[in-house]
Design an enzyme around this catalytic site. Structure first.
Site, PDB file in Angstrom:
ATOM      1  N   VAL A 114       0.840  -1.208   0.000  1.00  0.00           N
ATOM      2  CA  VAL A 114       0.000   0.000   0.000  1.00  0.00           C
ATOM      3  C   VAL A 114       0.867   1.247   0.000  1.00  0.00           C
ATOM      4  CG1 VAL A 114      -1.817   1.260   1.219  1.00  0.00           C
ATOM      5  CG2 VAL A 114      -1.826  -1.243   1.227  1.00  0.00           C
ATOM      6  N   GLU A 115       1.954   1.205   0.759  1.00  0.00           N
ATOM      7  CA  GLU A 115       2.817   2.375   0.909  1.00  0.00           C
ATOM      8  C   GLU A 115       3.634   2.676  -0.347  1.00  0.00           C
ATOM      9  OE1 GLU A 115       3.366   4.696   3.212  1.00  0.00           O
ATOM     10  OE2 GLU A 115       1.771   3.970   4.509  1.00  0.00           O
ATOM     11  N   SER A 116       4.231   1.653  -0.944  1.00  0.00           N
ATOM     12  CA  SER A 116       5.240   1.934  -1.980  1.00  0.00           C
ATOM     13  C   SER A 116       5.255   0.986  -3.168  1.00  0.00           C
ATOM     14  CB  SER A 116       6.630   1.893  -1.331  1.00  0.00           C
ATOM     15  OG  SER A 116       6.909   0.561  -0.900  1.00  0.00           O
TER      16      SER A 116
END
Length: 368
Positions: A152-154
Site C-alpha cells: 500500500v505504501e510503496s
C-alpha cells in the site's frame, strides 16, 4: 504555387508533431535527490529510472470488464457472500481481525482485481522482500499481515518518493526516520535501505499499537499521523472503531484502511481470480542468499560490480540506499552482496594478490 505552399506547411506541421510526440514519449531521467544539485558526482545511480521501467507497464482500460490472459479469464469481481466468507476465514488466521465487510472494502477489492498485471509484478517482488519482512515482524511479535502494508505504501519500491517527501518501502518522512535511527546524508538515505527501514517500521508500528490498541486505527495513524488519530478520538469520546469514525478522517486515510484489507485479500486469493504471476523477477537472488559486508576502501559501485562479475543493475537493486556511485572508506558503509559473489571475489583476489585478501573484504569470513 499556393497548393505547393500549403503542402509544405502541412508536411512541416506533421514533422513537428512527430518530434513533439517522440520527445514526450521518452522517460524522464531521475537522479534521486541529485536532480536538485547538479554539482554532485556525475556517476549517480539511476535506480529511479530502473524502478520506473519495472513498475510502470502499458495501461489497459478495464472499466469493470473481464480481462483475458491466454487460457484463463481474469476474474475481476466477486460475489458479496463469497467475499464475506473469505474475510471470515482470513480473520480466523489473523491477529489483527480487520477483515470486515462493507461496500467501501468491496469496491477496493475489485479495484485491485482489475490490476492483474500490477499484482503479478508485486508478487514477484514479494518473493524477495517478504521472507525478510516476516523475520522482522516475528522478532517484534507483530502480525505477519503487516507485510502487505508495504505494498500500500510503496508497491515494494525501495526508492519510492512521495510528494510530501516520504521515502522508501515504508515511506518514512525525514523527521520520523531520524527518530528510528534512519540516517540521511549526501552518500546514502537509510529510508531506502529495505532492511533498516523494515526494522524502523516494526518499531514504529509496535509503538502505535501500544498507544492506540486497535489495528485499524494504527493503520490510520501510520497514514495520517498519530496526532490526527488522537484528535479524532478525543473529539468522539475515545470510541475506538475506525468505521464509526470513518467520516472524520482525511480522504486518503478513508481509503487507506480499505486498501490494506483489499491487498491482503488479493495476495491470499490471486490464484482463485486467475491472476498470473510474473515469473521474471528483477531479483536474481533470494534475501537469505545475501550477506552484508563492510566497505574498507573507496570504491565505485560500477567498477565493483564488474569485479564481482555481476550486473550493475543487480548490485544497485540490492543496495538502493546509496545515492552516488563513489562510496568513501569508513566503518559505517556496508554493501549487501550475494554470498556466492563474495566467495568468487575472494578467490579471484587471492590469485591476483598472492594470497592477500582484498582490503574491502578482509573482515569477511571465508564461508559466510
Amino acid at each position: 504555387m499556393a497548393t505547393i505552399t500549403i503542402r509544405n506547411i502541412m508536411f512541416f506541421m506533421l514533422i513537428l508533431k512527430s518530434l513533439i510526440l517522440q520527445s514526450i514519449s521518452k522517460p524522464f531521467l531521475f537522479l534521486h535527490k541529485d536532480i536538485y544539485d547538479q554539482k554532485k558526482d556525475v556517476d549517480n545511480i539511476y535506480t529511479e529510472k530502473l524502478w520506473k521501467k519495472m513498475l510502470v507497464g502499458k495501461k489497459k482500460s478495464s472499466h469493470g470488464k473481464k480481462l483475458y490472459h491466454k487460457r484463463n479469464i481474469l476474474i475481476t469481481n466477486i460475489d458479496t457472500e463469497e467475499l464475506k466468507a473469505r474475510f471470515s476465514f482470513l480473520n480466523t488466521k489473523s491477529r489483527m481481525k480487520v477483515f470486515k465487510y462493507n461496500s467501501i472494502v468491496h469496491a477496493s477489492v475489485e479495484s485491485y482485481l482489475r490490476m492483474g498485471e500490477y499484482i503479478g509484478k508485486i508478487i514477484s517482488f514479494a518473493n524477495f522482500y517478504f521472507p525478510m519482512f516476516e523475520e522482522k515482524l516475528e522478532t517484534h511479535r507483530l502480525p505477519k499481515e503487516l507485510k502487505y502494508l508495504a505494498i500500500v505504501e510503496s508497491n515494494l519500491n525501495p526508492i519510492a518518493t512521495s510528494k510530501a517527501g516520504a521515502k522508501g518501502i515504508w515511506q518514512f518522512m525525514p523527521e520520523t526516520g531520524k527518530i528510528y535511527n534512519l540516517n540521511i546524508n549526501d552518500i546514502y538515505d537509510e529510508r531506502n535501505d529495505p532492511v533498516k527501514s523494515t526494522e524502523a517500521a516494526c518499531r514504529y508500528l509496535k509503538f502505535l499499537y501500544k498507544k492506540i490498541g486497535n489495528w485499524e486505527l494504527v493503520l490510520a495513524a501510520y497514514n495520517a499521523g498519530p496526532g490526527t488519530v488522537y484528535k479524532i478520538l478525543q473529539n468522539n469520546q475515545n470510541r475506538k472503531d475506525f468505521w464509526e469514525l470513518w467520516e472524520f478522517f482525511p480522504k486518503e486515510t478513508q481509503n487507506y484502511v480499505p486498501k490494506f484489507i483489499a491487498i491482503n485479500y488479493v495476495m491470499n486469493y490471486y490464484k482463485e481470480h486467475n491472476i498470473p504471476v510474473q515469473r521474471s523477477s528483477p531479483y536474481k537472488y533470494k534475501y537469505k542468499e545475501t550477506i552484508l559486508i563492510p566497505i574498507k576502501e573507496k570504491i565505485s559501485l560500477k567498477f565493483f560490480s564488474y569485479s564481482l562479475n555481476m550486473s550493475y543493475q543487480d548490485l544497485i537493486l540490492l543496495n538502493p540506499q546509496y545515492l552516488v556511485d563513489i562510496i568513501p572508506p569508513g566503518n559505517k558503509f556496508f554493501l549487501r552482496l550475494p554470498k556466492r559473489k563474495v566467495l568468487f571475489f575472494q578467490k579471484t583476489q587471492k590469485i591476483g594478490n598472492h594470497g592477500q585478501r582484498d582490503p574491502i573484504l578482509k573482515n569477511i569470513p571465508q564461508h559466510p
